[in-house]
Design a protein around this motif. Structure first.
Motif, PDB file in Angstrom:
ATOM      1  N   ASP A   1      35.852  55.245  -0.938  1.00 46.39           N
ATOM      2  CA  ASP A   1      36.799  54.124  -0.957  1.00 46.39           C
ATOM      3  C   ASP A   1      37.728  54.207  -2.162  1.00 46.39           C
ATOM      4  O   ASP A   1      38.923  53.898  -2.066  1.00 46.39           O
ATOM      5  CB  ASP A   1      36.058  52.791  -0.969  1.00 46.39           C
ATOM      6  CG  ASP A   1      35.526  52.402   0.398  1.00 46.39           C
ATOM      7  OD1 ASP A   1      35.811  53.125   1.378  1.00 46.39           O
ATOM      8  OD2 ASP A   1      34.826  51.372   0.496  1.00 46.39           O
ATOM      9  N   ALA A   2      37.195  54.621  -3.314  1.00 45.33           N
ATOM     10  CA  ALA A   2      38.024  54.746  -4.509  1.00 45.33           C
ATOM     11  C   ALA A   2      39.115  55.781  -4.292  1.00 45.33           C
ATOM     12  O   ALA A   2      40.278  55.584  -4.686  1.00 45.33           O
ATOM     13  CB  ALA A   2      37.167  55.114  -5.718  1.00 45.33           C
ATOM     14  N   CYS A   3      38.775  56.885  -3.654  1.00 48.35           N
ATOM     15  CA  CYS A   3      39.760  57.945  -3.416  1.00 48.35           C
ATOM     16  C   CYS A   3      40.811  57.504  -2.409  1.00 48.35           C
ATOM     17  O   CYS A   3      42.002  57.797  -2.572  1.00 48.35           O
ATOM     18  CB  CYS A   3      39.059  59.212  -2.945  1.00 48.35           C
ATOM     19  SG  CYS A   3      38.048  60.011  -4.214  1.00 48.35           S
ATOM     20  N   VAL A   4      40.383  56.796  -1.367  1.00 45.93           N
ATOM     21  CA  VAL A   4      41.339  56.306  -0.367  1.00 45.93           C
ATOM     22  C   VAL A   4      42.306  55.314  -0.994  1.00 45.93           C
ATOM     23  O   VAL A   4      43.534  55.418  -0.826  1.00 45.93           O
ATOM     24  CB  VAL A   4      40.596  55.671   0.826  1.00 45.93           C
ATOM     25  CG1 VAL A   4      41.574  54.897   1.723  1.00 45.93           C
ATOM     26  CG2 VAL A   4      39.874  56.736   1.639  1.00 45.93           C
ATOM     27  N   LEU A   5      41.772  54.339  -1.718  1.00 46.43           N
ATOM     28  CA  LEU A   5      42.635  53.336  -2.343  1.00 46.43           C
ATOM     29  C   LEU A   5      43.536  53.982  -3.387  1.00 46.43           C
ATOM     30  O   LEU A   5      44.730  53.647  -3.482  1.00 46.43           O
ATOM     31  CB  LEU A   5      41.795  52.229  -2.976  1.00 46.43           C
ATOM     32  CG  LEU A   5      42.569  51.126  -3.716  1.00 46.43           C
ATOM     33  CD1 LEU A   5      43.609  50.470  -2.809  1.00 46.43           C
ATOM     34  CD2 LEU A   5      41.608  50.081  -4.293  1.00 46.43           C
ATOM     35  N   ALA A   6      42.999  54.910  -4.170  1.00 49.61           N
ATOM     36  CA  ALA A   6      43.803  55.570  -5.208  1.00 49.61           C
ATOM     37  C   ALA A   6      44.980  56.326  -4.602  1.00 49.61           C
ATOM     38  O   ALA A   6      46.112  56.232  -5.095  1.00 49.61           O
ATOM     39  CB  ALA A   6      42.930  56.518  -6.026  1.00 49.61           C
ATOM     40  N   CYS A   7      44.733  57.084  -3.547  1.00 47.75           N
ATOM     41  CA  CYS A   7      45.824  57.835  -2.913  1.00 47.75           C
ATOM     42  C   CYS A   7      46.873  56.888  -2.347  1.00 47.75           C
ATOM     43  O   CYS A   7      48.085  57.133  -2.473  1.00 47.75           O
ATOM     44  CB  CYS A   7      45.273  58.738  -1.815  1.00 47.75           C
ATOM     45  SG  CYS A   7      44.368  60.168  -2.419  1.00 47.75           S
ATOM     46  N   HIS A   8      46.424  55.793  -1.738  1.00 48.46           N
ATOM     47  CA  HIS A   8      47.362  54.824  -1.166  1.00 48.46           C
ATOM     48  C   HIS A   8      48.219  54.181  -2.262  1.00 48.46           C
ATOM     49  O   HIS A   8      49.451  54.117  -2.144  1.00 48.46           O
ATOM     50  CB  HIS A   8      46.588  53.749  -0.405  1.00 48.46           C
ATOM     51  CG  HIS A   8      47.455  52.657   0.122  1.00 48.46           C
ATOM     52  ND1 HIS A   8      48.190  52.775   1.284  1.00 48.46           N
ATOM     53  CD2 HIS A   8      47.730  51.419  -0.363  1.00 48.46           C
ATOM     54  CE1 HIS A   8      48.881  51.661   1.491  1.00 48.46           C
ATOM     55  NE2 HIS A   8      48.612  50.827   0.515  1.00 48.46           N
ATOM     56  N   VAL A   9      47.581  53.716  -3.319  1.00 47.48           N
ATOM     57  CA  VAL A   9      48.306  53.027  -4.387  1.00 47.48           C
ATOM     58  C   VAL A   9      49.214  54.003  -5.138  1.00 47.48           C
ATOM     59  O   VAL A   9      50.338  53.662  -5.509  1.00 47.48           O
ATOM     60  CB  VAL A   9      47.315  52.330  -5.337  1.00 47.48           C
ATOM     61  CG1 VAL A   9      48.016  51.819  -6.585  1.00 47.48           C
ATOM     62  CG2 VAL A   9      46.617  51.177  -4.628  1.00 47.48           C
ATOM     63  N   HIS A  10      48.732  55.207  -5.368  1.00 53.56           N
ATOM     64  CA  HIS A  10      49.533  56.242  -6.018  1.00 53.56           C
ATOM     65  C   HIS A  10      50.812  56.504  -5.226  1.00 53.56           C
ATOM     66  O   HIS A  10      51.923  56.513  -5.774  1.00 53.56           O
ATOM     67  CB  HIS A  10      48.683  57.518  -6.113  1.00 53.56           C
ATOM     68  CG  HIS A  10      49.333  58.683  -6.766  1.00 53.56           C
ATOM     69  ND1 HIS A  10      49.698  59.816  -6.068  1.00 53.56           N
ATOM     70  CD2 HIS A  10      49.666  58.927  -8.064  1.00 53.56           C
ATOM     71  CE1 HIS A  10      50.224  60.702  -6.887  1.00 53.56           C
ATOM     72  NE2 HIS A  10      50.217  60.198  -8.112  1.00 53.56           N
ATOM     73  N   GLY A  11      50.673  56.678  -3.911  1.00 52.41           N
ATOM     74  CA  GLY A  11      51.847  56.898  -3.080  1.00 52.41           C
ATOM     75  C   GLY A  11      52.746  55.684  -2.997  1.00 52.41           C
ATOM     76  O   GLY A  11      53.982  55.809  -2.990  1.00 52.41           O
ATOM     77  N   LEU A  12      52.132  54.498  -2.936  1.00 51.70           N
ATOM     78  CA  LEU A  12      52.924  53.274  -2.891  1.00 51.70           C
ATOM     79  C   LEU A  12      53.717  53.093  -4.183  1.00 51.70           C
ATOM     80  O   LEU A  12      54.892  52.691  -4.153  1.00 51.70           O
ATOM     81  CB  LEU A  12      52.001  52.072  -2.656  1.00 51.70           C
ATOM     82  CG  LEU A  12      52.667  50.702  -2.570  1.00 51.70           C
ATOM     83  CD1 LEU A  12      53.759  50.665  -1.512  1.00 51.70           C
ATOM     84  CD2 LEU A  12      51.610  49.624  -2.291  1.00 51.70           C
ATOM     85  N   ALA A  13      53.102  53.398  -5.318  1.00 58.70           N
ATOM     86  CA  ALA A  13      53.834  53.348  -6.589  1.00 58.70           C
ATOM     87  C   ALA A  13      55.013  54.312  -6.553  1.00 58.70           C
ATOM     88  O   ALA A  13      56.107  54.000  -7.058  1.00 58.70           O
ATOM     89  CB  ALA A  13      52.897  53.687  -7.751  1.00 58.70           C
ATOM     90  N   GLY A  14      54.810  55.476  -5.938  1.00 57.71           N
ATOM     91  CA  GLY A  14      55.909  56.417  -5.793  1.00 57.71           C
ATOM     92  C   GLY A  14      57.016  55.883  -4.898  1.00 57.71           C
ATOM     93  O   GLY A  14      58.210  56.079  -5.181  1.00 57.71           O
ATOM     94  N   ASP A  15      56.640  55.185  -3.842  1.00 56.84           N
ATOM     95  CA  ASP A  15      57.643  54.610  -2.940  1.00 56.84           C
ATOM     96  C   ASP A  15      58.423  53.490  -3.630  1.00 56.84           C
ATOM     97  O   ASP A  15      59.639  53.350  -3.441  1.00 56.84           O
ATOM     98  CB  ASP A  15      56.972  54.086  -1.671  1.00 56.84           C
ATOM     99  CG  ASP A  15      56.424  55.210  -0.802  1.00 56.84           C
ATOM    100  OD1 ASP A  15      56.896  56.356  -0.931  1.00 56.84           O
ATOM    101  OD2 ASP A  15      55.512  54.941   0.004  1.00 56.84           O
ATOM    102  N   LEU A  16      57.734  52.708  -4.445  1.00 52.59           N
ATOM    103  CA  LEU A  16      58.413  51.655  -5.199  1.00 52.59           C
ATOM    104  C   LEU A  16      59.339  52.259  -6.256  1.00 52.59           C
ATOM    105  O   LEU A  16      60.462  51.768  -6.471  1.00 52.59           O
ATOM    106  CB  LEU A  16      57.377  50.737  -5.858  1.00 52.59           C
ATOM    107  CG  LEU A  16      56.532  49.891  -4.906  1.00 52.59           C
ATOM    108  CD1 LEU A  16      55.361  49.262  -5.651  1.00 52.59           C
ATOM    109  CD2 LEU A  16      57.381  48.816  -4.238  1.00 52.59           C
ATOM    110  N   ALA A  17      58.867  53.323  -6.909  1.00 50.18           N
ATOM    111  CA  ALA A  17      59.705  53.983  -7.911  1.00 50.18           C
ATOM    112  C   ALA A  17      60.945  54.595  -7.264  1.00 50.18           C
ATOM    113  O   ALA A  17      62.040  54.571  -7.847  1.00 50.18           O
ATOM    114  CB  ALA A  17      58.899  55.065  -8.637  1.00 50.18           C
TER     115      ALA A  17
END
Length: 294
Positions: free
Chosen positions: A252-268
């Motif tokens: 779950d940590a890896c799934v959430l981390a990848c999602h949030v990491h990519g979402l931060a990239g989309d926001l940036a």
């Protein structure tokens, strides 16, 4: 082998809400072993992303020769200086020093900006096998570990780790763990699913990164080409370590981390576009990315 899921928003794990009477010790003690002369930024990026991902305490253990540089990135980062070799890389003598700090850690991350050497190969093999807490291994951590295995003509499955392990390779790094390193992306994903286990979770980075381990596999759907920039992987390492430290299961940590990491990239990307995006932009957007996951 099961086909990896495509992760929609309903599939993404969430962190539990914080209680009013909580303190920093409730949200994980993360130790990050990283950095060397000329690559102190990698250690700082991993440390800062762990802090921005909710870790209560983050200590960056780095070569003494660059400790002051890492400490200067942010006052909330704690640092520990480790013995260094003549090239300013962490030396194998650091294993004894780490044992003073690692037992208190809820998660250990190792690799960003370490460089490569025979001493580091030995250090990575020792940590991979003997650390009892979860360990996230990235970048030069992966290169040193695969180098040690290659020198012994052994595979990753030859080591039975005492605790959970997360490997976060890009395709080139992952191929070094394979006896037959060729193959396209689908072939590499199948190989990752076979190599992963209940003890070893693999995040195969790239377009729609795949997370696999413990009989589960999933593809991440956030992110964009602007994230193909130096330090992006170091940021992901810090996020994963922070989420494990806060008590999420490894998968779950890896799934959430990848999602949030990519979402931060989309926001940036919305702020600076793809061409000008740099790794610190991801860290700046992490608070908003986590807000959108609550």
């Amino acid at each position: 082998l099961k086909r990896p899921k495509l992760m929609n928003r309903m599939d993404i794990p969430v962190l539990p809400p914080r209680t009013d009477d909580s303190h920093k010790g409730d949200y994980g003690r993360v130790v990050i072993v990283a950095g060397s002369v000329g690559m102190a930024g990698a250690a700082a990026l991993a440390g800062m992303s762990a802090l921005r991902s909710g870790a209560g305490l983050v200590t960056v253990a780095t070569a003494k020769s660059c400790q002051d540089v890492v400490a200067g990135f942010h006052p909330a980062l704690m640092t520990v200086g480790l013995p260094a070799d003549d090239s300013g890389r962490i030396s194998v003598d650091s294993y004894a020093a780490l044992q003073t700090h690692v037992p208190a850690a809820d998660c250990l991350a190792i690799g960003p900006g370490m460089g490569q050497s025979s001493e580091l190969q030995n250090l990575l093999a020792d940590v991979y096998a003997a650390a009892e807490m979860p360990v996230v291994i990235d970048a030069d951590g992966l290169n040193n570990l695969s180098g040690r295995l290659a020198s012994q003509n052994a595979g990753l499955e030859s080591i039975a780790p005492l605790g959970p392990r997360v490997l976060t390779p890009h395709p080139g790094e992952f191929r070094r763990f394979l006896s037959e390193p060729g193959g396209d992306r689908p072939a590499l994903e199948l190989a990752a699913q076979r190599l992963a286990s209940a003890a070893v979770t693999i995040v195969l980075k790239g377009f729609q990164s795949m997370i696999t381990g413990g009989g589960h596999s999933a593809h991440n759907l956030t992110g964009n080409p602007g994230m193909a920039t130096a330090g992006s992987g170091d940021v992901l390492t810090g996020i994963i370590a922070a989420l494990i430290g806060q008590g999420l299961s490894i998968f779950d940590a890896c799934v959430l981390a990848c999602h949030v990491h990519g979402l931060a990239g989309d926001l940036a990307k919305l702020q600076v576009g793809e061409v000008g995006l740099v790794a610190t932009d991801l860290i700046d957007q992490l608070p908003e990315a986590f807000l959108r996951q609550q």
